[in-house]
Each structure stands twice: as C-alpha cells, then as structure tokens.
Design an enzyme around this catalytic site. Structure first.
Site, PDB file in Angstrom:
ATOM      1  N   CYS A 239      23.427  47.924  46.499  1.00  0.00           N
ATOM      2  CA  CYS A 239      23.398  49.346  46.165  1.00  0.00           C
ATOM      3  C   CYS A 239      24.093  50.107  47.285  1.00  0.00           C
ATOM      4  O   CYS A 239      24.153  49.632  48.415  1.00  0.00           O
ATOM      5  CB  CYS A 239      21.964  49.843  46.047  1.00  0.00           C
ATOM      6  SG  CYS A 239      21.003  48.950  44.825  1.00  0.00           S
TER       7      CYS A 239
ATOM      8  N   ARG B 213      29.687  49.070  45.588  1.00  0.00           N
ATOM      9  CA  ARG B 213      28.508  48.290  45.929  1.00  0.00           C
ATOM     10  C   ARG B 213      27.540  48.157  44.763  1.00  0.00           C
ATOM     11  O   ARG B 213      26.617  47.337  44.808  1.00  0.00           O
ATOM     12  CB  ARG B 213      27.781  48.927  47.111  1.00  0.00           C
ATOM     13  CG  ARG B 213      28.612  49.024  48.355  1.00  0.00           C
ATOM     14  CD  ARG B 213      27.815  49.634  49.470  1.00  0.00           C
ATOM     15  NE  ARG B 213      26.830  48.699  49.964  1.00  0.00           N
ATOM     16  CZ  ARG B 213      27.007  47.896  51.006  1.00  0.00           C
ATOM     17  NH1 ARG B 213      28.130  47.934  51.660  1.00  0.00           N
ATOM     18  NH2 ARG B 213      26.073  47.068  51.394  1.00  0.00           N
TER      19      ARG B 213
ATOM     20  N   TRP C 255      22.746  48.812  41.816  1.00  0.00           N
ATOM     21  CA  TRP C 255      22.955  47.519  41.140  1.00  0.00           C
ATOM     22  C   TRP C 255      21.555  47.006  40.844  1.00  0.00           C
ATOM     23  O   TRP C 255      20.792  46.664  41.745  1.00  0.00           O
ATOM     24  CB  TRP C 255      23.720  46.554  42.025  1.00  0.00           C
ATOM     25  CG  TRP C 255      24.114  45.276  41.342  1.00  0.00           C
ATOM     26  CD1 TRP C 255      25.227  45.047  40.605  1.00  0.00           C
ATOM     27  CD2 TRP C 255      23.398  44.030  41.356  1.00  0.00           C
ATOM     28  NE1 TRP C 255      25.246  43.747  40.156  1.00  0.00           N
ATOM     29  CE2 TRP C 255      24.138  43.098  40.600  1.00  0.00           C
ATOM     30  CE3 TRP C 255      22.198  43.610  41.925  1.00  0.00           C
ATOM     31  CZ2 TRP C 255      23.732  41.773  40.400  1.00  0.00           C
ATOM     32  CZ3 TRP C 255      21.774  42.296  41.726  1.00  0.00           C
ATOM     33  CH2 TRP C 255      22.548  41.397  40.976  1.00  0.00           C
TER      34      TRP C 255
ATOM     35  N   ASN D 235      17.872  49.949  48.932  1.00  0.00           N
ATOM     36  CA  ASN D 235      18.739  48.801  48.644  1.00  0.00           C
ATOM     37  C   ASN D 235      17.971  47.568  49.084  1.00  0.00           C
ATOM     38  O   ASN D 235      17.419  47.547  50.180  1.00  0.00           O
ATOM     39  CB  ASN D 235      20.051  48.917  49.433  1.00  0.00           C
ATOM     40  CG  ASN D 235      20.921  47.687  49.289  1.00  0.00           C
ATOM     41  OD1 ASN D 235      20.819  46.956  48.297  1.00  0.00           O
ATOM     42  ND2 ASN D 235      21.773  47.445  50.260  1.00  0.00           N
ATOM     43  N   GLY D 236      17.930  46.541  48.228  1.00  0.00           N
ATOM     44  CA  GLY D 236      17.228  45.307  48.587  1.00  0.00           C
ATOM     45  C   GLY D 236      16.128  44.999  47.586  1.00  0.00           C
ATOM     46  O   GLY D 236      16.128  45.535  46.472  1.00  0.00           O
TER      47      GLY D 236
ATOM     48  N   GLU E 195      39.681  29.388  43.083  1.00  0.00           N
ATOM     49  CA  GLU E 195      39.730  30.832  43.333  1.00  0.00           C
ATOM     50  C   GLU E 195      40.457  31.548  42.183  1.00  0.00           C
ATOM     51  O   GLU E 195      40.038  32.617  41.741  1.00  0.00           O
ATOM     52  CB  GLU E 195      40.407  31.099  44.687  1.00  0.00           C
ATOM     53  CG  GLU E 195      40.720  32.549  45.018  1.00  0.00           C
ATOM     54  CD  GLU E 195      39.501  33.454  45.107  1.00  0.00           C
ATOM     55  OE1 GLU E 195      38.368  32.995  44.959  1.00  0.00           O
ATOM     56  OE2 GLU E 195      39.712  34.671  45.279  1.00  0.00           O
TER      57      GLU E 195
ATOM     58  N   LYS F   1      38.687  34.433  39.841  1.00  0.00           N
ATOM     59  CA  LYS F   1      39.252  35.775  39.651  1.00  0.00           C
ATOM     60  C   LYS F   1      39.303  36.109  38.158  1.00  0.00           C
ATOM     61  O   LYS F   1      38.983  37.212  37.742  1.00  0.00           O
ATOM     62  CB  LYS F   1      40.666  35.889  40.253  1.00  0.00           C
ATOM     63  CG  LYS F   1      40.742  35.886  41.748  1.00  0.00           C
ATOM     64  CD  LYS F   1      40.337  37.193  42.411  1.00  0.00           C
ATOM     65  CE  LYS F   1      38.895  37.209  42.837  1.00  0.00           C
ATOM     66  NZ  LYS F   1      38.533  36.632  44.090  1.00  0.00           N
TER      67      LYS F   1
ATOM     68  N   GLU G  50      35.703  36.681  36.729  1.00  0.00           N
ATOM     69  CA  GLU G  50      35.009  37.915  37.085  1.00  0.00           C
ATOM     70  C   GLU G  50      35.719  39.173  36.593  1.00  0.00           C
ATOM     71  O   GLU G  50      35.076  40.184  36.345  1.00  0.00           O
ATOM     72  CB  GLU G  50      34.703  37.999  38.585  1.00  0.00           C
ATOM     73  CG  GLU G  50      35.854  38.042  39.525  1.00  0.00           C
ATOM     74  CD  GLU G  50      35.384  38.090  41.005  1.00  0.00           C
ATOM     75  OE1 GLU G  50      36.172  37.703  41.861  1.00  0.00           O
ATOM     76  OE2 GLU G  50      34.256  38.522  41.286  1.00  0.00           O
TER      77      GLU G  50
ATOM     78  N   HIS H  50      38.588  11.873  34.895  1.00  0.00           N
ATOM     79  CA  HIS H  50      37.213  11.378  34.921  1.00  0.00           C
ATOM     80  C   HIS H  50      36.301  12.201  34.013  1.00  0.00           C
ATOM     81  O   HIS H  50      35.079  12.090  34.089  1.00  0.00           O
ATOM     82  CB  HIS H  50      36.678  11.375  36.355  1.00  0.00           C
ATOM     83  CG  HIS H  50      37.466  10.477  37.260  1.00  0.00           C
ATOM     84  ND1 HIS H  50      37.426   9.095  37.161  1.00  0.00           N
ATOM     85  CD2 HIS H  50      38.355  10.752  38.252  1.00  0.00           C
ATOM     86  CE1 HIS H  50      38.235   8.564  38.070  1.00  0.00           C
ATOM     87  NE2 HIS H  50      38.829   9.547  38.732  1.00  0.00           N
TER      88      HIS H  50
ATOM     89  N   LYS I 200      29.780  44.508  44.943  1.00  0.00           N
ATOM     90  CA  LYS I 200      30.648  44.008  46.000  1.00  0.00           C
ATOM     91  C   LYS I 200      29.905  43.125  46.992  1.00  0.00           C
ATOM     92  O   LYS I 200      30.316  42.009  47.255  1.00  0.00           O
ATOM     93  CB  LYS I 200      31.285  45.197  46.717  1.00  0.00           C
ATOM     94  CG  LYS I 200      32.224  44.812  47.848  1.00  0.00           C
ATOM     95  CD  LYS I 200      33.444  44.087  47.322  1.00  0.00           C
ATOM     96  CE  LYS I 200      34.412  43.709  48.413  1.00  0.00           C
ATOM     97  NZ  LYS I 200      35.361  42.688  47.925  1.00  0.00           N
TER      98      LYS I 200
HETATM   99  O1  M6R Z   1      31.071  39.461  51.395  1.00  0.00           O
HETATM  100  P1  M6R Z   1      31.142  37.994  51.162  1.00  0.00           P
HETATM  101  O2  M6R Z   1      32.459  37.391  51.551  1.00  0.00           O
HETATM  102  O3  M6R Z   1      30.001  37.255  51.805  1.00  0.00           O
HETATM  103  O4  M6R Z   1      30.971  37.816  49.604  1.00  0.00           O
HETATM  104  C1  M6R Z   1      30.852  36.552  49.032  1.00  0.00           C
HETATM  105  C2  M6R Z   1      30.973  36.631  47.533  1.00  0.00           C
HETATM  106  O5  M6R Z   1      29.937  37.396  46.995  1.00  0.00           O
HETATM  107  C3  M6R Z   1      32.313  37.228  47.092  1.00  0.00           C
HETATM  108  O6  M6R Z   1      33.383  36.507  47.612  1.00  0.00           O
HETATM  109  C4  M6R Z   1      32.408  37.233  45.555  1.00  0.00           C
HETATM  110  O7  M6R Z   1      32.460  35.935  45.077  1.00  0.00           O
HETATM  111  C5  M6R Z   1      33.618  38.056  45.090  1.00  0.00           C
HETATM  112  N1  M6R Z   1      33.254  38.862  43.970  1.00  0.00           N
HETATM  113  C6  M6R Z   1      34.745  37.192  44.656  1.00  0.00           C
HETATM  114  O8  M6R Z   1      35.839  37.919  44.212  1.00  0.00           O
END
Ligand code: M6R
Length: 619
Positions: free
Chosen positions: A2, A27, A80, A106-107, A489, A493, A496, A512, A614
């Site tokens: 948040c 966030r 969030w 937040n938390g 990766e 991308k 998400e 396999h 984020k």
């Molecule tokens: O802030 P961080 O690098 O620790 O975040 C880790 C993951 O939450 C972050 O990389 C997440 O997978 C992204 N949304 C990927 O694009």
C-alpha cells in the site's frame, strides 16, 4: 503493497497528499482515501478503485468551505487489499467509532482476530473486514487514557503482531501526524516548516529531497516544528538522515505513454550508472560500500542467492556468472521458500539478497533467517535506505533510479550488472582474476549500455511481432545457460502484463516433458546463445529443430551476423554481439518491449496490471 502519505505544513494538505498518492499508486491501486484534521474534527473521503475515483469524488464535493480543501494536516492511502475485498468501506483511512482518530496502514496485523473479538466483546461495532480498523478503535481508547497521540500509538503498537506501517491523526491535534513502523517501510521527509511521511521518498520528492530513515519498531511524530522519533517504549531514537540522489523528474513519465516504456528506455543509463565509479585505474573494483571483511570473503565456501520474481531471475543469471568467475558453488532460492526448508547455512555462507524495492517481505524474512544462522548477508538493492539493505551486513546498490511500473525492467538489468561486479570483485579478491582480466571484462560491460541502446533504437520488428501474436493465448519461451533465466523473465513479463499463459523453459529440458505442449502454430520465442567455443549455440539449434518438427512457430533472438539460425527462424530478431555471459543485458530488452506492446494492444494498463502491486510487503 500500500502507499502511505502524511503531511503537516502550511500548504493545503489535500493537494500534497493527493500528489504523493499519485506517485505511490504503483504500490497498490485497489482503493484510495484521505483524511484531514480541521476545526476539531476529522474529515475523510475514500473510494474503491483507482485514485481517479477518489479524485472524482473529491471534485464533486469541493466547495469553498470544505475543510478537506483548506486543512494543512492530512494523511492518504492507496490500497492493495489483504483483508476484505476492495470496496469503499474497506478502503483506508479507518476511523474510530467516535470519529476522533483516523488511521491508515500498510502490512498485516496478524493478531487482528483476537483484537477484533476483544473490541466486539467491549461493544465496539466494526464496520469493515480489514485488520486495520482495530487499530483505529484501540488508538482512540489509548488516547483517552494518555491524551498523547504518540504515547497512544506506542501503547497500541506494543499490542500488535505482524508487519505494519501506521499513520494516524487525531481531531484535537490540527498540526500533528504520528507514524509507526515494524518490518514495513516508512520514511520522513524534512522541508522548511513542513514535514512528510511516506512509504517511500516518491511520496514527497516534489517538495524535498531530504529524508530520514526510520529504524525497526519506531514511532515518529511530525509537527510544523519538527520530527520526534522514539522506540515503542518511548525511549528517544535517532533516524538516519540522507539526501535523495534523484529528483521529481526521474519519477515522471518524461513524455512516454507509460512508466514501463520510459523505464525500458532508461536501461542504458541504469546499467551505466550501476557501473559508474566502481573501478579504479589499477583495475580494482571500488565497491567501497561493501565494507565486508576481505578475509571473511576469501573464506566463503558457498553463495546462496535469495530473491523473488524478476529479482530471482536476476539471481539465476548470477549463478552462472558467480560460479564462472569465482568457482564458489552458488544456489539460488525463492525467498518465500527459503527459511521454511531449513537451509544449510554456516558462517562461511554468503547470502546475497536481491531486491529492487528493498522491502519485499519474503526476501526480508530470508535475510533475517540467514543472519540468525550466522551467515553474512549482502543486499543488492535499488532503494537507498530501505529495510533489506539496512538489515544486511553489506549492500551493493544498483543505480537504476526510481522504478515505478509494477513490472520490473531497468531494475532487472541493474541487478544483473551488480552481479557481474560482485563476481569480478570476489574473483579478484580470491585470486581467480588478475587486474587486467577484470579490466577487460569491465570494458565489455562498459560497452553494454550502447548495445542496449542499439536494441532500443529500432523497435519496429518487436512491435510488428506483438501485433501478429496479440490473439495468441499461449506463448512459450526457450533459452539455454544465461538465456534460460531470460526466457523465464520474458514469460513473466507476458503473464503479468498481458495475462497470457506464458512459460519459459530450458531448451534442453523440453524433450523431457514440455514438448508435449507444442502444436501447430504455437509461438515459441527462442533466446539463441552467441556462437562460441562451447556447444551452447548448436544445442539450442537442435532444440529449435525439435519444436519446429512439431509445428511450432519459432521467433529467434540471435546475435547479428548469425546466419546459421536463419533456416530455423520464422521470425528473426537480431541482438548486438556481446559475450555469452553478458547476453541477458541485451536479450531481455526485446522481450520486455514485446510484453509491453502486446499488453498495450490488448488494452491493458501496463503500469498497473491487475491483482499486482509494486513492492510486496506481506508474506
Ligand atoms: O522489489 P523486489 O525486487 O524485491 O521485487 C521482487 C518481485 O516482487 C518483483 O520482481 C516482481 O516479480 C515484478 N512484478 C516483476 O516484474
């Protein structure tokens, strides 16, 4: 998770808080709300959905006398959801039953069920499904006893379990915001006669670049006169003052349609800045900030990397790099799994925690676990003053600048760059490299920003590919060696941003099992290793032939001049020539662009994909 903002000063608090929320919306964006203190009461507005919904509601109620517009003390929140769906009632702020106190959070408050039952038994009617609301009621009760908001906050915090950042205002204190933090981010901004609280410095970067880092289990009070910090028992505490090395412009889109495209374009600079000033004339890496005992580093017998999501994939790249450069065995662990499987750690294990935000709770918990087991912990992090570097023994900062888009891009390339630096540093320290060898690899790294720029200079082919594949609902990615994490990766991308079923595989593993997925026309993006003395390139071509034989449509990313790949590529995207270990720096970029473009074509918000936030500050 948040975003949190608090303000005390001379300006209209609502304007400052809303501006902060706009910068923090990455966030969390399920709902948003504000509260101000005016004329002996708390005035609040909150709405489900993105911040624009709240802004519309505020615009509708705006009138000359509305205290929301004139008050100079306020708090704001962008959510969030963890407890309870994202609706108007569950949005923050939460007010106490008598309306005297407003709280944002937040938390996760882990003992909220017990506290809720206690309040219900005492006749308090809880209105929301959140864990946060209990704090508002408890705080109002504690204020009734202490008549001191900071003291009330300390008393409540001592009862809370879990991770939390809290901000509170009280109707009798028109010029005060009190905050608290445990394992969740909160920074103070110090201006001239005005003070700010924020989940991160973006909350107040438009007003000041002077900040104070708060420690664990601290309560902070901001008034127009200054900042007071204590621990949860009231003992005075000091925060660490620092100056933010980027400005508001760095946290804006700079003419790009979204933050993600801007951050993809920032990547040559992010890599260059991460390399900048890190080698002296004699070929020694100047990683001064590490401040780790060199004898201890020489004695390391295992490296364990902990990270989540994209940072975990940077860790997978690092495994190839670190083992190659240092010959120290290296494991890469998902931080969320790490401490639950009783990992074997000793004082000779170096644990490397990779995190862009420095606030990811799973990674933070892994850091703490490693420390408890006596291992040394090194953080690779992009966010100055965040919790993970603060709780680690050492930190190697990446200098990517603020990353706002939820999907990590420049954060990843900067993390990978920092891992090369770490590998070279350890390799040199342990006698595996001579200075001239380090200089040679640093020179290759120094050419990476231009190579990345070359990829960015012509994006037309990737854009055409995105248009062509926009209707596909399954897309696979293949790679080998350091190209394998690049494939993972690329798939992440796409998942998400475009909500497409995308999977990355190690090319050699396909036969396999996963090859059963391949059917006529299935698009497969293949990261082809550069040609070299090893067999990687040829083995990759064998894998590509296997899937083509079963009808796959192959989109190959291969280095320029690689004619051998031509017969096996339905589409060929060329990459600048770089050494094999450095290929992730250039090969990831077209995959980021592809996902961004495809998601945009599908009409998705690439900066704020559904269900995500984020920085994931809950476990
Ligand atoms: O802030 P961080 O690098 O620790 O975040 C880790 C993951 O939450 C972050 O990389 C997440 O997978 C992204 N949304 C990927 O694009």
């Amino acid at each position: 998770m948040c975003g949190i903002v608090g303000y005390v000063g001379e300006k209209p608090a609502l304007d400052v808080v809303l501006e902060g929320l706009r910068r923090l919306e990455y966030r969390g964006y399920d709902s948003a709300g504000v509260a101000v203190v005016a004329d002996g009461s708390i005035v609040s507005e909150k709405r489900a959905g993105k911040l624009t919904n709240l802004e519309k509601a505020l615009a509708e109620r705006a009138s000359a006398n509305d205290p929301l517009g004139t008050a100079t003390t306020g708090i704001g929140h962008t959510r969030w959801a963890t407890h309870g769906p994202p609706n108007d009632v569950n949005a923050h702020p939460h007010l106490s039953a008598d309306g005297s106190v407003a709280v944002i959070h937040n938390g996760i408050i882990e003992n909220f069920a017990t506290l809720r039952a206690e309040l219900t038994d005492a006749g308090v009617e809880l209105r929301s499904d959140t864990d946060t609301e209990v704090v508002a009621h408890l705080l109002a009760g504690a204020y009734g006893m202490h008549h001191d908001l900071a003291e009330a906050m300390r008393a409540v915090c001592r009862r809370l379990e879990g991770a939390f950042t809290l901000l509170a205002v009280q109707r009798d204190h028109p010029e005060m915001v009190v905050g608290a933090r445990r394992s969740s981010p909160l920074v103070v901004g110090t201006g001239d006669g005005e003070y700010f609280l924020g989940s991160d410095v973006a909350a107040f970067i438009a007003h000041t670049r002077d900040a104070i880092e708060l420690g664990q289990d601290q309560v902070v009070t901001i008034t127009r006169d200054g900042v007071t910090i204590t621990d949860f028992n009231g003992a005075p505490a000091e925060g660490k003052r620092y100056h933010v090395d980027w400005d508001a412009a760095a946290a804006e889109k700079g003419g790009y349609p979204n933050f993600m495209l801007k951050e993809i374009a920032d990547q040559p600079q992010a890599v260059a800045d991460t390399l900048l000033g890190r080698m002296d004339a004699r070929g020694n890496l100047a990683l001064d900030e590490l401040r780790m005992n060199e004898d201890e580093l020489r004695a390391i017998d295992k490296i364990v990397i902990v990270a989540c999501g994209t940072a975990y994939y940077a860790g997978l790249v690092a495994k190839y790099v670190l083992e190659h450069y240092t010959r120290i065995p290296c494991e890469v662990e998902l931080a969320s799994e790490f401490r639950y499987r009783d990992p074997i750690l000793t004082h000779r294990t170096l644990v490397v925690a990779i995190s862009q935000s420095g606030e990811t709770m799973d990674t933070l918990m892994a850091v703490r676990h490693a420390g408890e087991q006596g291992s040394r912990v090194l953080a690779i992090c992009n966010t100055n003053g965040s919790t993970i570097p603060r709780e680690s023994d050492a930190v190697l900062y990446t200098h990517a600048g603020p990353e706002i888009a939820v999907a990590s891009t420049k954060g990843f390339l900067a993390q990978v760059t920092a891992c090369y630096l770490l590998g070279l540093y350890l390799g040199k320290l342990r006698g595996d490299f001579f200075a001239d060898e380090v200089r040679a690899i640093m020179a290759q790294l120094g050419e990476a920003p231009a190579a990345i720029q070359q990829v960015l200079d012509d994006t037309s082919q990737v854009e055409a590919l995105a248009r062509e594949l926009a209707d596909n609902r399954v897309i696979l990615f293949l790679g080998r060696h350091v190209g394998f994490p690049v494939a993972l990766e690329g798939a992440l991308k796409l998942k998400e941003l475009a909500y497409i079923h995308a999977e990355g595989f190690a090319a050699g593993e396909l036969k396999h099992g996963p090859i059963a997925l391949v059917e006529e026309g299935l698009p497969v993006l293949c990261v082809v290793p550069p040609r070299g003395r090893d067999q990687l390139h040829d083995k990759m071509i064998s894998g590509i032939q296997e899937i083509r034989a079963r009808g796959a449509r192959t989109i190959c990313l291969a280095e320029e001049g690689d004619e051998t790949i031509v017969p096996y590529a339905d589409v060929l995207l060329t990459l600048p020539k770089v050494p094999v270990l450095l290929q992730p720096l250039v090969a990831t970029v077209p995959l980021q662009l592809f996902a961004c473009e495809l998601a945009t074509l599908m009409g998705h918000d690439v900066d704020q994909p559904r269900n995500l936030a984020k920085s994931v500050t809950v476990e």
